[in-house]
Enzyme design. Structure first.
Site, mmCIF file in Angstrom:
data_model
loop_
_atom_site.group_PDB
_atom_site.id
_atom_site.type_symbol
_atom_site.label_atom_id
_atom_site.label_comp_id
_atom_site.label_asym_id
_atom_site.label_seq_id
_atom_site.Cartn_x
_atom_site.Cartn_y
_atom_site.Cartn_z
ATOM 1 N N SER A 58 0.815 -1.219 0.000
ATOM 2 C CA SER A 58 0.000 0.000 0.000
ATOM 3 C C SER A 58 0.847 1.266 0.000
ATOM 4 C CB SER A 58 -0.878 -0.022 1.265
ATOM 5 O OG SER A 58 -1.253 1.277 1.639
ATOM 6 N N GLY A 59 0.528 2.173 -0.908
ATOM 7 C CA GLY A 59 1.228 3.458 -0.927
ATOM 8 C C GLY A 59 0.977 4.242 0.350
ATOM 9 N N LEU A 60 -0.271 4.214 0.818
ATOM 10 C CA LEU A 60 -0.605 4.932 2.054
ATOM 11 C C LEU A 60 0.186 4.367 3.226
ATOM 12 C CD1 LEU A 60 -2.299 6.842 3.838
ATOM 13 C CD2 LEU A 60 -4.046 5.055 3.934
ATOM 14 N N ASP A 70 0.764 10.487 1.927
ATOM 15 C CA ASP A 70 0.463 9.707 0.717
ATOM 16 C C ASP A 70 0.170 10.671 -0.428
ATOM 17 O OD1 ASP A 70 -0.109 7.627 -1.001
ATOM 18 O OD2 ASP A 70 -2.130 7.295 -0.218
ATOM 19 N N ASP A 97 0.948 -1.039 -5.107
ATOM 20 C CA ASP A 97 0.246 0.212 -5.385
ATOM 21 C C ASP A 97 1.266 1.158 -6.035
ATOM 22 O OD1 ASP A 97 -1.084 2.601 -5.298
ATOM 23 O OD2 ASP A 97 -1.315 2.648 -3.113
ATOM 24 N N ASP A 99 0.650 3.960 -7.414
ATOM 25 C CA ASP A 99 0.091 5.322 -7.517
ATOM 26 C C ASP A 99 -0.219 5.630 -8.984
ATOM 27 O OD1 ASP A 99 0.035 5.739 -4.813
ATOM 28 O OD2 ASP A 99 1.976 6.720 -4.719
ATOM 29 N N GLU A 126 -3.162 4.154 -10.999
ATOM 30 C CA GLU A 126 -4.427 4.896 -10.917
ATOM 31 C C GLU A 126 -4.414 6.062 -11.898
ATOM 32 O OE1 GLU A 126 -3.630 5.498 -6.729
ATOM 33 O OE2 GLU A 126 -3.856 7.655 -6.947
ATOM 34 N N LYS A 132 -0.036 12.581 -6.914
ATOM 35 C CA LYS A 132 -1.415 12.278 -6.506
ATOM 36 C C LYS A 132 -1.580 12.606 -5.019
ATOM 37 C CE LYS A 132 -2.031 9.025 -4.076
ATOM 38 N NZ LYS A 132 -2.278 7.596 -4.199
ATOM 39 N N ASN A 134 -3.897 10.974 -1.597
ATOM 40 C CA ASN A 134 -4.720 9.836 -1.188
ATOM 41 C C ASN A 134 -6.190 10.111 -1.476
ATOM 42 O OD1 ASN A 134 -6.442 8.455 1.156
ATOM 43 N ND2 ASN A 134 -4.659 7.194 0.713
ATOM 44 N N SER A 135 -6.893 9.097 -1.940
ATOM 45 C CA SER A 135 -8.279 9.242 -2.410
ATOM 46 C C SER A 135 -9.248 9.674 -1.317
ATOM 47 C CB SER A 135 -8.761 7.920 -3.007
ATOM 48 O OG SER A 135 -7.916 7.534 -4.046
ATOM 49 N N ARG A 170 -6.534 1.326 -12.219
ATOM 50 C CA ARG A 170 -7.433 1.785 -11.143
ATOM 51 C C ARG A 170 -8.199 3.009 -11.617
ATOM 52 N NH1 ARG A 170 -5.319 3.109 -5.057
ATOM 53 N NH2 ARG A 170 -6.555 4.973 -4.628
ATOM 54 N N HIS A 201 -12.553 2.190 -7.494
ATOM 55 C CA HIS A 201 -12.440 2.704 -6.122
ATOM 56 C C HIS A 201 -13.638 3.590 -5.792
ATOM 57 C CE1 HIS A 201 -10.508 3.050 -2.423
ATOM 58 N NE2 HIS A 201 -9.611 3.985 -2.641
#
Ligand code: SPV
Ligand code: MG
Length: 311
Positions: A58-60, A70, A97, A99, A126, A132, A134-135, A170, A201
């Site tokens: 996970s990037g986060l 992130d 991930d 990104d 993504e 980017k 975080n979503s 993504r 997502h």
């Protein structure tokens, strides 16, 4: 079903326990698969020990553990280094991930190649710009131009044609508030560009927009989801919807953070570690996870007795 293992997994520094399902077979199988977040060698080993068949780098989580936000503050090479530690500590496939690919098509294909070389079994890109965010942070999530993002996907496919390396596209259209039609149009374009699966997502508290997407998508490619916000939905509903893989995206990192906070609070207040000893992992548990017994066996085999301190 056991797919061919990536060379790096066979070369893992710590001996493996036998063949594993490949990431591709997990994603294409009719069974719902689960990928557990990991962010370093220890969390990777723990997830494998628990029985997970795949890991989500996970990037986060990796960013958080490095003390970064992130938001592409961690460099691609720092991410690749962490993935290598994970690949050495666990021998189940790692979906990374990636990104938005750390730039344009050229950066995306470079990181994909490096991830492959260092032991990853797939990358998820993504459709956002670099850098980017975080979503789940804020409402500004500008999407990449569809054709430009397709170029990133094609470049990765051309650079890493290995059938054991999975490319997941993504779709962030729902996160960005563009709705299902845009999400479906993008997913179809990414399928044309060569993606092996689609990660759709959502940050809604229920899975309705995910199920609506899967209905419209009609299983053209396998679908991967990340139910961080709609965590109450039972896995059985994902099976009914024909979803291929669920990513538990950040839960070891958040569990570790909560546990570290608690233990630090206790120790500073109690001025002692006696009270928490029974609540934390034993040293033997850590030695077991990281296979210290293999090192002892190797010493017996390779280290001359004299060099081993034995006369
Ligand atoms: C991650 O784990 O870094 C992800 C999933 O990309 S999410 O945080 O839900 O965007
Ligand atoms: Mg991420």
């Amino acid at each position: 079903m056991h797919g061919a293992l990536p060379k790096r997994l066979i070369d893992s520094a710590i001996p493996t326990d036998g063949p594993r399902d490949s990431l591709r077979s997990l994603i294409t199988s009719s069974d719902l698969a689960f990928a557990m977040e990991a962010h370093d060698g220890l969390s990777a080993a723990i997830a494998q020990r628990a029985g997970f068949k795949a890991l989500w780098a996970s990037g986060l989580s990796i960013s958080s553990c490095l003390g970064f936000r992130d938001a592409n503050e961690a460099s691609w090479s720092e991410i690749v280094d962490v993935v290598e530690r994970m690949a050495d500590a666990a021998d189940i496939p790692i979906l990374v991930d990636g990104d938005s690919g750390f730039g344009n098509f050229n950066n995306a294909r470079l990181i994909a190649r490096k991830l492959r070389q260092r032991g990853a079994s797939g990358v998820c890109l993504e459709d956002k710009a670099f850098p980017k965010i975080n979503s789940f942070v804020g409402d500004r999530h500008p999407l990449a131009d569809i054709d430009e993002f397709c170029g990133r996907l094609k470049a990765v496919k051309d650079q890493v044609p290995d059938p054991d390396f999975v490319l997941i596209a993504r779709v962030e259209a729902l996160i960005a508030g563009h709705g299902e039609d845009e999400a479906l149009a993008r997913a179809h374009a990414y399928a044309e560009a060569g993606a092996d699966a689609i990660l759709i997502h959502s940050r809604k508290p229920d899975a309705e927009e995910i199920f609506s997407f899967t209905l419209g998508w009609q299983s053209r490619l396998p679908v991967v989801i990340v139910p961080t916000k709609y965590y109450r939905t039972p896995a059985a509903e994902y099976r009914v919807a024909g979803i291929s893989m669920v990513v538990w995206a950040n839960h070891s990192m958040r569990a570790a953070s909560a546990a570290m906070r608690k233990v630090c609070d206790r120790i500073i207040h109690e001025e002692s570690i006696a009270g928490i000893e029974s609540e934390i992992a034993t040293l033997d548990e850590l030695f077991d996870l990281l296979k210290y017994q293999e090192l002892s066996a190797a010493e017996e085999r390779y280290l001359p007795q004299a060099a081993n301190g034995v006369r």
